[in-house]
Scaffold this active site. Structure first.
Site, mmCIF file in Angstrom:
data_model
loop_
_atom_site.group_PDB
_atom_site.id
_atom_site.type_symbol
_atom_site.label_atom_id
_atom_site.label_comp_id
_atom_site.label_asym_id
_atom_site.label_seq_id
_atom_site.Cartn_x
_atom_site.Cartn_y
_atom_site.Cartn_z
ATOM 1 N N SER A 85 66.557 19.733 0.348
ATOM 2 C CA SER A 85 66.950 20.360 -0.920
ATOM 3 C C SER A 85 68.213 19.751 -1.488
ATOM 4 O O SER A 85 68.257 18.570 -1.808
ATOM 5 C CB SER A 85 67.083 21.873 -0.737
ATOM 6 O OG SER A 85 67.274 22.514 -1.977
ATOM 7 N N HIS A 86 69.276 20.546 -1.606
ATOM 8 C CA HIS A 86 70.513 20.132 -2.257
ATOM 9 C C HIS A 86 71.481 19.474 -1.283
ATOM 10 O O HIS A 86 72.599 19.120 -1.670
ATOM 11 C CB HIS A 86 71.181 21.347 -2.897
ATOM 12 C CG HIS A 86 71.433 22.469 -1.928
ATOM 13 N ND1 HIS A 86 70.415 23.122 -1.308
ATOM 14 C CD2 HIS A 86 72.578 23.018 -1.479
ATOM 15 C CE1 HIS A 86 70.921 24.058 -0.501
ATOM 16 N NE2 HIS A 86 72.225 24.008 -0.580
ATOM 17 N N ASP A 102 68.668 19.334 -8.587
ATOM 18 C CA ASP A 102 69.110 18.958 -7.245
ATOM 19 C C ASP A 102 68.183 17.952 -6.588
ATOM 20 O O ASP A 102 67.313 17.365 -7.228
ATOM 21 C CB ASP A 102 69.246 20.212 -6.380
ATOM 22 C CG ASP A 102 67.900 20.819 -6.015
ATOM 23 O OD1 ASP A 102 66.969 20.702 -6.834
ATOM 24 O OD2 ASP A 102 67.780 21.408 -4.923
ATOM 25 N N ASP A 137 65.546 17.994 -4.539
ATOM 26 C CA ASP A 137 64.089 18.097 -4.609
ATOM 27 C C ASP A 137 63.600 18.739 -5.895
ATOM 28 O O ASP A 137 62.412 19.044 -6.025
ATOM 29 C CB ASP A 137 63.543 18.851 -3.396
ATOM 30 C CG ASP A 137 63.981 20.312 -3.350
ATOM 31 O OD1 ASP A 137 65.067 20.625 -3.868
ATOM 32 O OD2 ASP A 137 63.240 21.132 -2.782
ATOM 33 N N ASP A 156 64.239 21.700 -7.409
ATOM 34 C CA ASP A 156 63.943 23.119 -7.563
ATOM 35 C C ASP A 156 65.142 23.953 -8.028
ATOM 36 O O ASP A 156 65.007 25.157 -8.245
ATOM 37 C CB ASP A 156 63.345 23.708 -6.277
ATOM 38 C CG ASP A 156 64.289 23.675 -5.084
ATOM 39 O OD1 ASP A 156 65.411 23.160 -5.216
ATOM 40 O OD2 ASP A 156 63.890 24.164 -4.007
ATOM 41 N N ARG A 157 66.298 23.347 -8.188
ATOM 42 C CA ARG A 157 67.474 24.080 -8.651
ATOM 43 C C ARG A 157 67.936 23.529 -9.991
ATOM 44 O O ARG A 157 67.576 22.431 -10.388
ATOM 45 C CB ARG A 157 68.605 23.995 -7.627
ATOM 46 C CG ARG A 157 68.220 24.566 -6.276
ATOM 47 C CD ARG A 157 69.366 24.533 -5.288
ATOM 48 N NE ARG A 157 68.909 24.963 -3.983
ATOM 49 C CZ ARG A 157 69.574 25.771 -3.167
ATOM 50 N NH1 ARG A 157 70.745 26.245 -3.533
ATOM 51 N NH2 ARG A 157 69.083 26.103 -1.987
ATOM 52 N N LYS A 193 61.028 27.875 -6.878
ATOM 53 C CA LYS A 193 61.974 27.760 -7.977
ATOM 54 C C LYS A 193 61.770 26.395 -8.624
ATOM 55 O O LYS A 193 61.253 25.476 -7.997
ATOM 56 C CB LYS A 193 63.404 27.944 -7.486
ATOM 57 C CG LYS A 193 63.789 27.200 -6.220
ATOM 58 C CD LYS A 193 65.170 27.638 -5.765
ATOM 59 C CE LYS A 193 65.560 27.006 -4.434
ATOM 60 N NZ LYS A 193 65.013 27.736 -3.271
#
Length: 543
Positions: A113-114, A277, A279, A281-282, A376
């Site tokens: 992720s982030h 981010d 991947d 999703d943010r 998300k």
């Protein structure tokens, strides 16, 4: 190519967090580590014989090599087909959509992720179910249980797949389909938003800066913003995915997206700014000289979503993670919508979305989404903002001023103490937990505690209970502080302190959040003894 059954033994520490397993890249690269966890996923979901899986990741270091291993293992375990993003690339929301659109039996998403990427940074792997969402608590428990008893994994002894070549090929008896990672997702966005109205913004001279942070959203943003919506070339910054995210930290907040913040707070700032981010999703939303917190963004979207075609019929309800501010609740209550407070982790929204109880979901850690997928979705949130801006003709700051005047302002901030000694962090929380019953009535930081508990969630759909989800302390006057240890880090413990104060006085709605929250901040430190126990005089990150 032959199927090999390789003897192995359980590896400690393969317990998934809120969104899969995340470790240092070097850990995942250890012989057998990825293989053990992948086999545990396959076994934990009841096997993959004859099944179709979606596979892709955010392009971070080791992504392509790991996908090659996963494909050889999927073939050896009897999978009928794997659908893979070209180059091994799929944003998390795009993967969720592809699982749903193609009726796949689930998917493996490679991302931390982030978190930063690179040989000395972080890597991750998670399983998403047939609904496109993160594995449920029950499935996650089965996967973890399997990691503790695994004795062998299955893998082809050879075979390579050209991840860059679109089309179909065979890997043993398994079909591999390499697909354009952007096309299906872009088509979906076109059904939800008024692309003509948004394109009209750009034709009228509207200026935007989108920072893809050298991460997976770059190709999606180039295609949708610059090609389909006509934003000028250069609107997308840092748009080429990099294995180490350009040496940066792909977390869309004012600290790590400082390049964008500098642009948006310059004298000649664009009208609108956003970032996503690692991947995809943010999201971070910022107007000219106006940062919008994720909690406020969720509330504004809940209030104005009906301006977009995909939500013109209204919202069934809105859900937020417990640490997220109650701003969205105030909108839901005013509009007569259902609203839910869930534990941290997008998987908890899945049941609510599948049951049709909510349409919009969000969390303070910059994740926002809707029932279009089961993750998300960073770029989706950006497009919904653009649709609202196009339909209202107002600026970001004007929209937020109107919103606060209507609903009041939930001043909000998160203070992160990163890489804290795990023993010290756990003792801080344990000691606070032991004192919960005695806290009401006590004074701290000039405030009086009105209530204190540890959040527990009873799922209204499947009846499951999730306890131990964070310490909550409430104060007279509408204040709250939440203490929670994060499950997304890979080094030490991260203590997250969530601070909130409701303000309804029209004369007090334009303060700096840290100033407005000064009393809550002081009370949090005093009650939890943060400075004394962690040795930190200030948080590492303030958002």
């Amino acid at each position: 190519m032959n199927v090999q059954t390789v003897e192995t033994a359980p590896i400690d520490g393969q317990k998934p967090g809120t969104s899969g397993l995340r470790k240092k890249t070097a850990v995942f690269m250890q012989p057998g580590y990825l293989e053990n966890y992948t086999q545990a996923i396959f076994d934990g979901i009841g096997g993959i014989d004859g099944k179709t899986l979606v596979v892709g990741g955010d392009g971070r270091y080791f992504n392509d090599v790991a996908i090659g291993i996963i494909l050889r293992m999927a073939a050896a375990n009897g999978a009928a087909k794997c659908i893979v993003g070209q180059g091994g690339i799929l944003s998390t929301p795009a993967a969720s959509h592809l699982i749903r659109k193609r009726g796949a039996d689930g998917g493996l998403i490679l991302s931390a992720s982030h978190n930063p990427g690179g040989p000395n940074a972080d890597f991750g792997l998670k399983y998403n179910g047939p609904n496109g969402g993160p594995a449920t608590e029950g499935v996650t428990e089965k996967i973890f249980a399997r990691t503790t008893e695994i004795g062998a994994y299955r893998i082809l002894d050879g075979g390579d797949v050209d991840l860059d070549a679109l089309g179909n090929s065979a890997l043993g008896a398994m079909q591999v389909e390499i697909v354009d990672p952007v096309a299906d997702y872009a088509e979906l966005m076109g059904t939800l938003f008024d692309f003509e109205a948004i394109a009209g913004l750009f034709k009228g001279g509207f200026r935007m800066a989108f920072d893809a942070m050298h991460a997976v959203t770059g190709p999606y943003a180039h295609e949708i913003l610059e090609q389909r919506l006509g934003a000028p070339a250069g609107t997308v910054m840092n748009g080429v995915p990099s294995p180490d995210f350009g040496g940066g930290h792909p977390d869309p907040n004012p600290v790590w997206a400082k390049t964008l913040m500098d642009v948006m707070y310059a004298d000649d700032a664009p009208d609108f700014g956003a970032a996503s981010d690692g991947d995809g999703d943010r999201n971070m939303i910022v107007g000219a000289h106006c940062y919008v917190s994720p909690s406020d963004s969720l509330a504004l979207l809940a209030d104005r979503a009906e301006l977009a075609p995909g939500y013109a019929g209204g919202l069934a309800g809105v859900a937020r993670s417990m640490p997220t501010s109650a701003a969205a609740d105030r909108v839901a209550e005013a509009k007569g919508m259902a609203h839910f407070e869930t534990p941290t982790g997008w998987k908890f929204f899945g049941n609510l979305l599948d049951a049709g109880k909510v349409t919009l979901c969000g969390e303070e850690s910059a994740g926002t989404g809707s029932n279009h997928v089961r993750e998300k979705d960073g770029l989706w949130a950006v497009l919904l903002w653009l649709n609202i801006l196009a339909m209202t003709g107002k600026s970001v700051s004007e929209l937020m001023v109107e919103h606060w005047a209507t609903y009041g302002r939930n001043y909000y901030s998160r203070h992160d103490y990163e890489a804290v000694d795990s023993a010290a962090a756990n003792k801080l929380v344990a000691d606070l937990r032991a004192r919960l019953g005695a806290l009401p009535g006590q004074s701290a930081g000039g405030l009086t505690v009105s209530g204190a508990d540890e959040f527990s969630y009873d799922d209204p759909v499947d009846g499951s209970t999730s306890s131990g989800q964070g310490i909550r302390i409430y104060f007279d006057g509408g204040g709250r502080v939440v203490f929670r240890l994060s499950g997304t880090g890979t080094d030490g413990a991260t203590l997250r302190v969530y601070l909130e104060q409701l303000e309804t006085n029209p004369a007090e709605l334009d303060k700096d959040p840290q100033e407005a929250l000064s009393g809550i901040i002081a009370a949090a430190d005093e009650l939890a003894e943060i400075t004394a126990r962690t040795g930190r005089s200030a948080p590492d990150v303030i958002t």
